[in-house]
Design an enzyme around this catalytic site. Structure first.
Site, short mmCIF file in Angstrom:
data_model
loop_
_atom_site.label_atom_id
_atom_site.label_comp_id
_atom_site.label_asym_id
_atom_site.label_seq_id
_atom_site.Cartn_x
_atom_site.Cartn_y
_atom_site.Cartn_z
N CYS A 332 -36.64 -15.33 2.71
CA CYS A 332 -35.84 -15.79 1.84
C CYS A 332 -35.00 -16.92 1.96
CB CYS A 332 -35.05 -14.44 1.54
SG CYS A 332 -35.16 -12.99 2.51
N ARG A 361 -41.76 -10.33 13.21
CA ARG A 361 -40.79 -9.51 13.77
C ARG A 361 -40.75 -8.58 14.68
NH1 ARG A 361 -39.94 -6.74 7.70
NH2 ARG A 361 -39.71 -8.72 6.60
N GLN A 379 -46.34 -12.39 4.21
CA GLN A 379 -45.87 -11.75 2.89
C GLN A 379 -46.19 -12.47 2.01
OE1 GLN A 379 -41.66 -11.40 4.33
NE2 GLN A 379 -41.85 -9.17 3.77
N ASP A 381 -44.64 -13.38 -0.81
CA ASP A 381 -43.18 -13.22 -0.95
C ASP A 381 -43.12 -13.98 -2.61
OD1 ASP A 381 -40.72 -12.46 -0.69
OD2 ASP A 381 -41.00 -13.05 1.27
N HIS A 383 -39.39 -15.29 -4.81
CA HIS A 383 -38.15 -15.07 -5.19
C HIS A 383 -37.83 -15.40 -6.67
CE1 HIS A 383 -38.24 -15.53 -0.76
NE2 HIS A 383 -37.47 -14.30 -0.73
N LYS A 462 -33.89 -1.15 -4.94
CA LYS A 462 -35.10 -1.66 -5.01
C LYS A 462 -36.30 -0.65 -5.44
CE LYS A 462 -35.82 0.08 -0.31
NZ LYS A 462 -36.48 0.00 1.16
N HIS A 508 -36.33 -10.44 -4.64
CA HIS A 508 -37.27 -10.75 -3.95
C HIS A 508 -38.43 -9.59 -4.12
CE1 HIS A 508 -34.21 -11.29 -0.14
NE2 HIS A 508 -33.46 -10.91 -1.38
#
Length: 633
Positions: A332, A361, A379, A381, A383, A462, A508
RNA sequence: GCUCCUAUAGCUCAGCUGGCAGAGCGCUUCACUCGUAAUGAAGAGGCCAGCGGUUCGAAUCCGCUUAGGAGCUCCA
């Protein structure tokens, strides 16, 4: 005498007496209590009667509630056996779970495998003793006295946490008494088939600051045959384990040199690429634009995003030219920079900015699990930056995209909605808006979901999509998260129609979740036998002997010309051996070629999982099989 | 990170109460040129995860470390 119940089930005389008697004993405050297990002569099925306030219902082991009652009683049986063999052990809790039951014990020395066998033996004895399982209630004072006289500290803690006016109920079987809300079956004799499966540690009340207790997991059935089938089913499911198949099918591995950092081999890369290509195709259709942001960025970015302060123990950091840098754990912040790169008009929104981002991570080592939980993953991902009035439609758009993708793979999944946690930031109005938008979107889509009150992220609520692995464990894959925090931290804005600067709302979202986890689920879902469009090797050509290798080569060329992923086995091996090996690799199409086929310009086609052969030309194969395959895309 | 369990050949595993390291598959070589799930023979391949301890002697017993598994906690 027979009694007809609401659902038209018939009870026999002695059962009816029992219902009447027990119904009298039930206190009005009790939500429901089990009245007993009976065997219905006609249906030959184990049944329980549940009193739900005044209504009498009959449930069977086939019902979810029936299973839970049965397994809950099995957990009491386990606890009773443990108390007989190890009187010094303190009891914690012992509920039914989705697939069986457990009981948590506080014991100085852990249980060994042999201890489990001893406990099972004692459980069998208790079953043979045919103990009635009886319900009773105590006043708070008496309940506390009873439990403290038995030294059950954990039960005392539970009683103390019950509301002042609540009924404190117990169940008793023989000498064993347990604080319990019930319901239960009525006699231990019904617990005919059970198995204690494993021992594990578990924190008291699920809090890692508390003492770790010893948990015993088990499973139980009314019949021995059902238990046997269940255990066989588990063994079968273990064969689909993606870690095992990943090795067998030469897809990926994880070396000791990089725990949690998967290594993909060529066939694994083909799968990943296919997932990515499909993903790009779908996202293009849904009007996403794609960006790519760096893996390493400096400390000031992570301070702005808040990760440096709130996520540091999960981040890998380094120093470059005397400056702190971090390897990104999330995409992000990079996405925020990409948005901020220029001024945006309200006319530009929504902007759907996608990124296949490799994140790292530092997950705790005990949490690692094959591809499902790794330390380095991609990911899928995106946005989405939008105006306030676009929120609901954007959520629906993402939900539809996720459904489209999951349906393509025939995945079973469920949704969870997580709402505002106690520790949160942002004003209540934003939270109201966000939660309402998510709920409305789900209602409009008319989907079922599990509500996790207070389980949202600190920056927003979420929706999560949970997929099942071969053993029924669920893994969060897709997620849609609203975020008010980052647009503020990064001071994002757009120019509205009245020329004023407004703050965009951001969400996200991921569809696969991570390519790695999704691939893990995918491998287990298909048991390694991928549909032909996904199979790393789609066709394998097997010459009957080396005399036909030349012919095989021409076929390889022809298929490669049509973009088929094809291999040939030119080794001097017997055809049976080649077929066996290709079968174990779960290749969808085998083409066996020998003298007959070469003369006719055909192949003998054998599909995975079939023993039948189809003689046809490559041209026919492409027109039928391959056309079918791509028609499904 | 926590609790318990596990670690022997590339893979799957055997190796009893401590006494010279084993099998099948795979790999290499040779023979067979083969018709729908394993052709035959020979051979190579091991510091028994690593480090320390006990012992005349350790793959085996004990401790630590590393990695893996089942859970817990935490998360895509």
């Amino acid at each position: 005498m027979k009694i007809q119940l609401k659902d038209n089930s018939i009870l026999h005389y002695d059962e009816a007496i029992r219902v009447g008697q027990l119904a009298q004993d039930i206190s009005p405050g009790l939500g429901r209590a089990a009245l007993g297990a009976v065997v219905n002569d006609e249906i030959k099925d184990l049944r329980y009667m549940i009193v739900d306030d005044a209504e009498v219902r009959i449930i069977t082991f086939k019902d979810d509630l029936g299973k839970r009652v049965f397994w809950h009683s099995a957990s009491h049986l386990l606890a009773q056996a443990v108390k007989r063999l190890y009187p010094e052990v303190k009891l914690a809790i012992g509920p039914a779970i989705n697939n069986g039951f457990y009981y948590d014990f506080d014991k100085d020395e852990p249980f060994s495998h042999d201890d489990l066998l001893d406990i099972e033996g004692e459980m069998k004895k208790i079953v043979q003793e045919k103990l009635d399982i009886e319900y009773f209630e105590l006043a708070r004072k008496d309940a506390i006295q009873l439990m403290s006289s038995q030294g059950e500290d954990y039960k005392l803690e539970l009683i103390n946490d019950l509301p002042e006016d609540s009924v404190i109920s117990f169940y008793k079987q023989g000498e064993f008494v347990d604080l319990c809300a019930g319901p239960h079956i009525n006699n231990t004799k019904e617990l005919k088939a059970f198995k204690l499966q494993s021992v594990a540690g578990a924190y008291w009340r699920g809090d890692e600051k508390n003492k770790m207790l010893t948990r015993i997991y088990g499973i139980a059935f009314p019949k021995q045959k059902e238990l046997k089938e269940h255990l066989e089913h588990i063994e079968e499911a273990k064969k689909r384990d993606h870690r095992k198949l990943g090795k067998e099918l030469d897809l990926f591995t994880i070396f000791d040199e990089g725990p949690g950092f998967p290594v993909f081999f060529n066939k694994g890369i083909i799968l990943k690429d296919l997932l990515i290509n499909y993903w790009k195709q779908v996202h293009k259709k849904h009007n996403y634009v794609e960006v790519s942001t760096p893996i390493i960025m400096n400390r000031s970015l992570w301070e702005t995003s808040g990760h440096w302060d709130y996520y540091k123990e999960n981040m890998y950091t380094t120093v470059i030219d005397d400056e702190d840098f971090a390897i990104k754990p999330m995409n992000c912040p990079g996405g925020m920079l990409a948005y901020k790169n220029k001024k945006h008009s309200y006319k530009d929104l929504p902007i759907r900015m996608a990124e296949l981002g490799l994140v790292h991570r530092h997950e705790m080592k005990g949490a690692l699990h094959g591809l499902m939980r790794v330390r380095s993953f991609t990911q899928d991902d995106a946005h989405i930056f939008m105006r306030r009035e676009q929120v609901k439609d954007e959520i629906i758009g993402v939900m539809e995209l996720i459904e489209e993708v999951y349906q393509k793979f025939d995945f079973k999944y469920h949704l969870e909605l997580s709402t505002r946690p106690e520790k949160r930031i942002g004003d209540e109005g934003d939270w109201d808006l966000a939660e309402a938008a998510l709920k409305e979107a789900m209602e409009e889509k008319d989907v079922d979901y599990v509500l996790n009150e207070g389980d949202g992220a600190f920056y927003g609520p979420k929706i999560d999509y949970h997929l099942e692995d071969s053993l029924g464990r669920t893994w969060q894959c897709g997620t849609i998260q609203l975020d008010f925090q980052l647009p503020i931290r990064f001071d994002l804005d757009y120019v509205d129609s009245d020329n004023s600067l407004k703050r965009p709302i951001m969400l996200h979202r991921v569809v696969y979740g991570s390519i790695e986890r999704f691939l893990g689920i995918l491998i287990e879902h298909f048991g390694g036998a991928f549909p032909s469009w996904l199979a790393p090797v789609q066709v394998k050509i097997l010459p009957v002997s080396s005399a036909f290798n030349k012919y095989a080569e021409t076929l390889v060329e022809e298929l490669e010309g049509s973009d088929i992923r094809v291999e040939a086995d030119y080794r001097d091996e017997r055809i049976g051996y080649k077929i066996r090996e290709a079968g174990l690799m779960k290749i969808p199409y085998l083409m066996i070629v020998g003298e007959k086929e070469e003369n006719k310009g055909t192949v003998s086609l054998r599909k995975h999982g079939e023993t039948k052969n189809y003689e046809l030309s490559i041209k026919d194969f492409l027109e039928t099989e391959i056309n079918n395959m791509y028609r499904r895309l």
